[in-house]
Design an enzyme around this catalytic site. Structure first.
Site, PDB file in Angstrom:
ATOM      1  N   GLU A 106       3.384   1.186   3.353  1.00 33.60           N
ATOM      2  CA  GLU A 106       4.736   0.964   3.390  1.00 33.60           C
ATOM      3  C   GLU A 106       5.651   2.148   3.212  1.00 33.60           C
ATOM      4  O   GLU A 106       6.676   2.317   4.128  1.00 33.60           O
ATOM      5  CB  GLU A 106       5.272  -0.423   2.502  1.00 33.60           C
ATOM      6  CG  GLU A 106       4.929  -1.658   2.688  1.00 33.60           C
ATOM      7  CD  GLU A 106       4.701  -2.380   1.290  1.00 33.60           C
ATOM      8  OE1 GLU A 106       4.954  -2.167   0.429  1.00 33.60           O
ATOM      9  OE2 GLU A 106       3.759  -3.113   1.615  1.00 33.60           O
TER      10      GLU A 106
ATOM     11  N   GLY B 103      -0.673  -6.532  -4.941  1.00 32.96           N
ATOM     12  CA  GLY B 103       0.885  -6.570  -4.643  1.00 32.96           C
ATOM     13  C   GLY B 103       1.242  -8.058  -5.048  1.00 32.96           C
ATOM     14  O   GLY B 103       1.371  -8.134  -6.392  1.00 32.96           O
ATOM     15  N   GLY B 104       1.411  -8.871  -4.178  1.00 37.34           N
ATOM     16  CA  GLY B 104       2.022 -10.188  -4.392  1.00 37.34           C
ATOM     17  C   GLY B 104       1.459 -11.039  -5.559  1.00 37.34           C
ATOM     18  O   GLY B 104       1.961 -11.457  -6.470  1.00 37.34           O
TER      19      GLY B 104
ATOM     20  N   GLY C  88       0.005  -8.141   2.342  1.00 41.90           N
ATOM     21  CA  GLY C  88       1.007  -9.141   2.248  1.00 41.90           C
ATOM     22  C   GLY C  88       0.892 -10.481   3.288  1.00 41.90           C
ATOM     23  O   GLY C  88       1.797 -11.061   3.587  1.00 41.90           O
TER      24      GLY C  88
ATOM     25  N   GLU D 139      -6.459   0.087   1.808  1.00 44.26           N
ATOM     26  CA  GLU D 139      -5.323  -0.839   1.992  1.00 44.26           C
ATOM     27  C   GLU D 139      -5.434  -0.825   3.581  1.00 44.26           C
ATOM     28  O   GLU D 139      -4.305  -0.523   3.945  1.00 44.26           O
ATOM     29  CB  GLU D 139      -4.185  -0.523   1.530  1.00 44.26           C
ATOM     30  CG  GLU D 139      -4.328  -0.418  -0.162  1.00 44.26           C
ATOM     31  CD  GLU D 139      -3.116  -0.986  -0.974  1.00 44.26           C
ATOM     32  OE1 GLU D 139      -3.123  -1.884  -1.688  1.00 44.26           O
ATOM     33  OE2 GLU D 139      -1.779  -0.732  -0.460  1.00 44.26           O
TER      34      GLU D 139
ATOM     35  N   ASN E 260       1.215  -3.827  -8.025  1.00 43.86           N
ATOM     36  CA  ASN E 260       1.953  -2.948  -7.740  1.00 43.86           C
ATOM     37  C   ASN E 260       3.178  -4.067  -7.197  1.00 43.86           C
ATOM     38  O   ASN E 260       3.096  -4.961  -6.353  1.00 43.86           O
ATOM     39  CB  ASN E 260       1.260  -2.461  -6.121  1.00 43.86           C
ATOM     40  CG  ASN E 260       2.565  -1.938  -5.150  1.00 43.86           C
ATOM     41  OD1 ASN E 260       3.676  -1.789  -5.863  1.00 43.86           O
ATOM     42  ND2 ASN E 260       2.431  -1.616  -4.118  1.00 43.86           N
ATOM     43  N   TRP E 261       4.204  -4.023  -8.365  1.00 38.66           N
ATOM     44  CA  TRP E 261       5.173  -4.875  -7.833  1.00 38.66           C
ATOM     45  C   TRP E 261       6.055  -4.817  -6.737  1.00 38.66           C
ATOM     46  O   TRP E 261       6.923  -5.432  -6.545  1.00 38.66           O
ATOM     47  CB  TRP E 261       6.133  -4.992  -9.439  1.00 38.66           C
ATOM     48  CG  TRP E 261       5.280  -5.255 -10.578  1.00 38.66           C
ATOM     49  CD1 TRP E 261       4.052  -5.443 -10.558  1.00 38.66           C
ATOM     50  CD2 TRP E 261       5.807  -5.472 -11.810  1.00 38.66           C
ATOM     51  NE1 TRP E 261       3.458  -5.875 -11.970  1.00 38.66           N
ATOM     52  CE2 TRP E 261       4.568  -5.636 -12.697  1.00 38.66           C
ATOM     53  CE3 TRP E 261       7.068  -5.175 -12.592  1.00 38.66           C
ATOM     54  CZ2 TRP E 261       4.929  -6.138 -14.099  1.00 38.66           C
ATOM     55  CZ3 TRP E 261       7.150  -5.228 -13.989  1.00 38.66           C
ATOM     56  CH2 TRP E 261       5.974  -5.720 -14.766  1.00 38.66           C
ATOM     57  N   LYS E 262       6.007  -3.568  -6.210  1.00 39.23           N
ATOM     58  CA  LYS E 262       6.765  -3.126  -5.198  1.00 39.23           C
ATOM     59  C   LYS E 262       8.412  -3.564  -5.484  1.00 39.23           C
ATOM     60  O   LYS E 262       8.505  -3.325  -6.830  1.00 39.23           O
ATOM     61  CB  LYS E 262       6.680  -4.144  -3.916  1.00 39.23           C
ATOM     62  CG  LYS E 262       5.133  -3.901  -3.621  1.00 39.23           C
ATOM     63  CD  LYS E 262       4.680  -4.514  -2.093  1.00 39.23           C
ATOM     64  CE  LYS E 262       3.329  -4.456  -1.891  1.00 39.23           C
ATOM     65  NZ  LYS E 262       2.755  -4.788  -0.495  1.00 39.23           N
TER      66      LYS E 262
ATOM     67  N   HIS F 179       1.279   4.957   0.064  1.00 38.38           N
ATOM     68  CA  HIS F 179       1.167   3.543   0.244  1.00 38.38           C
ATOM     69  C   HIS F 179       1.687   3.349   1.868  1.00 38.38           C
ATOM     70  O   HIS F 179       2.614   3.958   2.227  1.00 38.38           O
ATOM     71  CB  HIS F 179       2.152   2.741  -0.582  1.00 38.38           C
ATOM     72  CG  HIS F 179       1.914   1.067  -0.366  1.00 38.38           C
ATOM     73  ND1 HIS F 179       2.406   0.545   0.616  1.00 38.38           N
ATOM     74  CD2 HIS F 179       1.153   0.440  -0.997  1.00 38.38           C
ATOM     75  CE1 HIS F 179       2.066  -0.860   0.408  1.00 38.38           C
ATOM     76  NE2 HIS F 179       1.418  -0.937  -0.799  1.00 38.38           N
TER      77      HIS F 179
ATOM     78  N   SER G 188      -3.865  -8.465   0.003  1.00 40.85           N
ATOM     79  CA  SER G 188      -3.962  -9.789   0.013  1.00 40.85           C
ATOM     80  C   SER G 188      -5.167 -10.239  -1.147  1.00 40.85           C
ATOM     81  O   SER G 188      -5.837 -11.233  -1.084  1.00 40.85           O
ATOM     82  CB  SER G 188      -4.277 -10.619   1.262  1.00 40.85           C
ATOM     83  OG  SER G 188      -3.026 -10.505   2.033  1.00 40.85           O
TER      84      SER G 188
HETATM   85  P1  PGA Z   1      -0.737  -7.343  -1.145  1.00 38.75           P
HETATM   86  O1  PGA Z   1      -0.182  -6.020  -1.483  1.00 38.75           O
HETATM   87  O2  PGA Z   1      -1.753  -7.801  -2.433  1.00 38.75           O
HETATM   88  O3  PGA Z   1       0.851  -8.335  -1.293  1.00 38.75           O
HETATM   89  O4  PGA Z   1      -1.127  -7.641   0.132  1.00 38.75           O
HETATM   90  C1  PGA Z   1      -1.127  -4.918  -1.722  1.00 38.75           C
HETATM   91  C2  PGA Z   1      -0.354  -3.534  -1.582  1.00 38.75           C
HETATM   92  O5  PGA Z   1       0.392  -3.332  -0.979  1.00 38.75           O
HETATM   93  O6  PGA Z   1      -0.608  -2.677  -2.579  1.00 38.75           O
END
Ligand code: PGA
Length: 254
Positions: free
Chosen positions: A97, A233-234, A173, A167, A9-11, A95, A212
């Site tokens: 966010e 994500g990251g 993050g 999640e 997930n590149w956000k 998600h 994470s």
């Molecule tokens: P993260 O994000 O790996 O940066 O914690 C995961 C996500 O939000 O899908």
């Protein structure tokens, strides 16, 4: 046997130039049929170009969100049909966010899930509790409420063509992942919820862990019986990290 899935997930990261380098690193890693299914979810404007670069690689393309409506006067929105048209096969819905920063409630998430499936996209439904909710021992109640809201609208059998992602919001993050046992506990709870009514479907459903995930913790998370890969994500923005996470999924038995 469930084939695991590692989804990046590149956000809201990237540029045409940065994406080209990342995609070439991902391609160079040579993901084959014997490992996990690999998926990348770039921001909307880059879907088409990234999809073209991934053509015939076996790596899937997904969107980070989708509009609940099919067509019409919805300025700024992107429909499921458009996502299919540019080569997506997956769409993330719900998600945390989107839920927290864009006020998406369970009902909207359920409608997005249905809109995605109606066009043939596989929705990846995200559920997860905040730190306050975990500390108040409300994890189970929260994730089941989020799941049941979608079951109510889409029906249980709809999960035959979907992916779930647990999640925990406090792990996203933050560098602080759930322990393998914490992840397993919730994954197993989610699977049991579906199992009550459709054991075959529940046994085939992939449940990803997200929050994470990195090369250093992927193997122990993916080793858990109900963890079928990761939503990353990251760490998915770093080609080498992402390769090592995919390798961990392969080692775990994909
Ligand atoms: P993260 O994000 O790996 O940066 O914690 C995961 C996500 O939000 O899908």
């Amino acid at each position: 046997m469930r084939r695991s899935l590692v989804a990046g997930n590149w956000k809201m990261h990237g540029s045409r130039g940065a994406n080209a380098s990342l995609v070439s690193e991902i391609l160079a890693a040579g993901h084959g049929d014997d490992g996990p299914e690999v998926l990348v979810c770039p921001p909307y404007p880059y879907l088409w170009e990234v999809g073209k670069a991934l053509k015939d690689s076996g790596i899937a393309l997904g969107a980070q969100d989708v509009c609940a409506e099919a067509v019409g006067a919805h300025t700024g929105e992107v429909s499921a049909a458009m996502l299919v048209d540019v080569g997506c096969t997956y769409a993330i819905v719900g998600h945390s966010e989107r839920r927290a920063l864009y006020a998406e409630d369970d009902q909207l998430v359920a409608r997005k899930f249905v809109a995605a499936q109606r066009e043939g996209l596989t929705p990846i439904l995200c559920v997860g509790e905040t730190l306050d909710e975990r500390e108040a021992a409300r994890t189970e109640q929260v994730v089941l409420r989020q799941l049941d809201a979608v079951i109510d609208v889409a029906g249980l059998d709809a999960f035959g063509k979907a992916v779930l992602a647990y999640e925990p919001v406090w792990a996203i993050g933050t560098g602080k992942n759930a322990t393998p046992d914490q992840a397993q506990e919730v994954h197993s709870l989610l699977r049991r919820r579906l199992q009550q009514e459709n054991a075959t479907m529940s046994a085939c459903l992939r449940i990803l862990y997200g929050g994470s995930v990195k090369a250093a913790n992927a193997a122990e998370l993916f080793a858990m019986p109900d963890v079928d890969g990761g939503l990353v994500g990251g760490a998915s923005l770093n080609g080498e990290e992402f390769r090592r996470i995919c390798e961990a999924a392969r080692q775990a038995g994909a």
